[in-house]
Write a protein that holds these residues in place. Structure first.
Motif, PDB file in Angstrom:
ATOM      1  N   MET A  69       0.776  -1.139   0.032  1.00 37.58           N
ATOM      2  CA  MET A  69       0.266   0.004   0.051  1.00 37.58           C
ATOM      3  C   MET A  69       0.971   1.274   0.067  1.00 37.58           C
ATOM      4  N   GLU A  70       0.394   2.279  -0.635  1.00 38.81           N
ATOM      5  CA  GLU A  70       1.157   3.476  -0.862  1.00 38.81           C
ATOM      6  C   GLU A  70       0.344   4.790   0.030  1.00 38.81           C
ATOM      7  N   SER A  71       1.051   5.945  -0.115  1.00 38.43           N
ATOM      8  CA  SER A  71       0.457   6.994   0.284  1.00 38.43           C
ATOM      9  C   SER A  71      -1.000   7.308  -0.248  1.00 38.43           C
ATOM     10  N   THR A  72      -1.902   7.871   0.312  1.00 41.24           N
ATOM     11  CA  THR A  72      -2.973   8.296  -0.199  1.00 41.24           C
ATOM     12  C   THR A  72      -3.072   9.875  -0.515  1.00 41.24           C
ATOM     13  N   PHE A  73      -3.406  10.348  -1.711  1.00 37.22           N
ATOM     14  CA  PHE A  73      -3.374  11.710  -2.031  1.00 37.22           C
ATOM     15  C   PHE A  73      -4.821  12.371  -1.977  1.00 37.22           C
ATOM     16  N   TYR A  74      -4.877  13.352  -1.244  1.00 39.02           N
ATOM     17  CA  TYR A  74      -6.321  14.172  -1.466  1.00 39.02           C
ATOM     18  C   TYR A  74      -6.176  15.569  -1.841  1.00 39.02           C
ATOM     19  N   ILE A  75      -7.163  15.823  -2.525  1.00 42.00           N
ATOM     20  CA  ILE A  75      -7.468  17.168  -2.886  1.00 42.00           C
ATOM     21  C   ILE A  75      -8.484  17.698  -1.523  1.00 42.00           C
ATOM     22  N   VAL A  76      -8.249  18.957  -1.181  1.00 46.08           N
ATOM     23  CA  VAL A  76      -9.167  19.575   0.062  1.00 46.08           C
ATOM     24  C   VAL A  76      -9.528  20.792  -0.424  1.00 46.08           C
ATOM     25  N   LYS A 120       4.033  13.352  11.399  1.00 49.36           N
ATOM     26  CA  LYS A 120       2.827  12.662  11.850  1.00 49.36           C
ATOM     27  C   LYS A 120       2.145  12.027  10.648  1.00 49.36           C
ATOM     28  N   GLY A 121       2.964  12.302   9.439  1.00 51.08           N
ATOM     29  CA  GLY A 121       2.351  11.478   8.259  1.00 51.08           C
ATOM     30  C   GLY A 121       1.562  12.568   7.366  1.00 51.08           C
ATOM     31  N   PHE A 122       1.562  13.531   7.240  1.00 51.86           N
ATOM     32  CA  PHE A 122       0.790  14.655   6.585  1.00 51.86           C
ATOM     33  C   PHE A 122       1.585  15.543   5.757  1.00 51.86           C
ATOM     34  N   PHE A 123       1.519  15.663   4.580  1.00 53.42           N
ATOM     35  CA  PHE A 123       2.412  16.480   3.816  1.00 53.42           C
ATOM     36  C   PHE A 123       1.587  17.473   2.839  1.00 53.42           C
ATOM     37  N   VAL A 172      -9.852  27.773  -1.505  1.00 54.77           N
ATOM     38  CA  VAL A 172      -8.737  27.336  -1.525  1.00 54.77           C
ATOM     39  C   VAL A 172      -8.421  25.795  -1.677  1.00 54.77           C
ATOM     40  N   TYR A 173      -7.720  25.373  -2.672  1.00 52.87           N
ATOM     41  CA  TYR A 173      -7.616  23.954  -3.282  1.00 52.87           C
ATOM     42  C   TYR A 173      -6.281  23.699  -2.715  1.00 52.87           C
ATOM     43  N   CYS A 174      -6.262  22.371  -1.801  1.00 56.12           N
ATOM     44  CA  CYS A 174      -4.727  21.963  -1.414  1.00 56.12           C
ATOM     45  C   CYS A 174      -4.796  20.623  -1.607  1.00 56.12           C
ATOM     46  N   PHE A 175      -3.501  20.107  -2.243  1.00 50.13           N
ATOM     47  CA  PHE A 175      -3.192  18.737  -2.392  1.00 50.13           C
ATOM     48  C   PHE A 175      -2.332  18.284  -1.216  1.00 50.13           C
ATOM     49  N   TRP A 176      -2.714  17.134  -0.608  1.00 51.90           N
ATOM     50  CA  TRP A 176      -2.204  16.573   0.340  1.00 51.90           C
ATOM     51  C   TRP A 176      -1.575  15.163   0.160  1.00 51.90           C
ATOM     52  N   GLU A 177      -0.825  14.693   0.808  1.00 54.58           N
ATOM     53  CA  GLU A 177      -0.134  13.399   0.747  1.00 54.58           C
ATOM     54  C   GLU A 177      -0.330  12.877   2.431  1.00 54.58           C
ATOM     55  N   VAL A 178      -1.053  11.746   2.344  1.00 54.27           N
ATOM     56  CA  VAL A 178      -1.126  11.120   3.859  1.00 54.27           C
ATOM     57  C   VAL A 178      -0.374   9.849   3.779  1.00 54.27           C
ATOM     58  N   LYS A 179       0.307   9.570   4.903  1.00 55.86           N
ATOM     59  CA  LYS A 179       1.321   8.157   4.956  1.00 55.86           C
ATOM     60  C   LYS A 179       0.493   7.233   4.905  1.00 55.86           C
ATOM     61  N   GLU A 180       0.704   5.985   4.348  1.00 52.52           N
ATOM     62  CA  GLU A 180       0.221   4.800   4.438  1.00 52.52           C
ATOM     63  C   GLU A 180      -0.231   4.491   5.739  1.00 52.52           C
ATOM     64  N   GLY A 181      -1.638   3.916   6.176  1.00 44.77           N
ATOM     65  CA  GLY A 181      -1.824   3.426   7.291  1.00 44.77           C
ATOM     66  C   GLY A 181      -2.905   4.431   8.170  1.00 44.77           C
ATOM     67  N   ILE A 182      -2.734   5.543   7.526  1.00 42.71           N
ATOM     68  CA  ILE A 182      -3.690   6.639   8.345  1.00 42.71           C
ATOM     69  C   ILE A 182      -4.972   6.825   7.307  1.00 42.71           C
ATOM     70  N   SER A 183      -6.006   6.724   8.333  1.00 40.85           N
ATOM     71  CA  SER A 183      -7.309   6.557   7.768  1.00 40.85           C
ATOM     72  C   SER A 183      -7.859   8.042   7.301  1.00 40.85           C
ATOM     73  N   ALA A 184      -8.959   8.064   6.559  1.00 38.85           N
ATOM     74  CA  ALA A 184      -9.656   9.338   6.050  1.00 38.85           C
ATOM     75  C   ALA A 184     -10.168   9.936   7.185  1.00 38.85           C
ATOM     76  N   GLU A 185     -10.689   9.411   8.201  1.00 40.62           N
ATOM     77  CA  GLU A 185     -11.215   9.970   9.322  1.00 40.62           C
ATOM     78  C   GLU A 185     -10.080  10.536  10.177  1.00 40.62           C
ATOM     79  N   PRO A 199       5.422  11.304  -4.547  1.00 44.09           N
ATOM     80  CA  PRO A 199       5.305  10.982  -3.226  1.00 44.09           C
ATOM     81  C   PRO A 199       6.669  11.352  -2.178  1.00 44.09           C
ATOM     82  N   VAL A 200       6.156  11.737  -1.114  1.00 42.69           N
ATOM     83  CA  VAL A 200       7.336  12.110  -0.098  1.00 42.69           C
ATOM     84  C   VAL A 200       7.525  11.024   0.895  1.00 42.69           C
ATOM     85  N   PHE A 201       6.335  10.071   1.297  1.00 38.32           N
ATOM     86  CA  PHE A 201       6.451   8.897   1.804  1.00 38.32           C
ATOM     87  C   PHE A 201       6.369   7.817   0.929  1.00 38.32           C
TER      88      PHE A 201
END
Length: 115
Positions: A1-8, A44-47, A60-73, A112-114
């Motif tokens: 599994m890899e990082s998850t990317f989000y648009i916020v 903490k696993g957020f970039f 404002v629209y941001c692109f975030w990367e979240v380290k593997e194993g961190i839930s959407a919640e 990816p940074v993670f």
């Protein structure tokens, strides 16, 4: 599994934009603590890869990367919390959408940074 990317998608709450920008500019100024906050969030696993303001009052629209194993919640809790982009001001409504990189044959919006 890899990082998850989000648009916020960040929307400013009524009357909160001006103070938020003042705080953001102060944080990004030399000695404002921005680099320390980025490093702490990364630990903490957020970039945050980018922040893209449409106007000074939003959105404002941001692109975030979240380290593997961190839930959407957990990510939503971070984004809405004091270490997130709202600077603890309760200034933003944050709508987080995971990016399905499989639709683009695994291509991520940023390297990816993670990994």
């Amino acid at each position: 599994m890899e990082s998850t990317f989000y648009i916020v998608h960040h929307e400013f709450k009524a009357g909160k934009a001006e103070k938020w920008w003042e705080t953001a500019y102060a944080a990004m100024s030399p000695g404002g603590g921005w680099d320390d906050a980025v490093a702490a969030n990364k630990e903490k696993g957020f970039f945050n890869h980018s922040a893209n303001a449409v106007t000074k009052t939003g959105p404002v629209y941001c692109f975030w990367e979240v380290k593997e194993g961190i839930s959407a919640e957990d990510f939503q809790e971070f984004i809405d919390g004091p270490s997130g982009p709202g600077f603890g001001q309760d200034a933003l409504m944050n709508i987080c959408k995971p990016i399905d990189t499989s639709l683009m044959n695994g291509q991520t919006p940023y390297p990816p940074v993670f990994s």
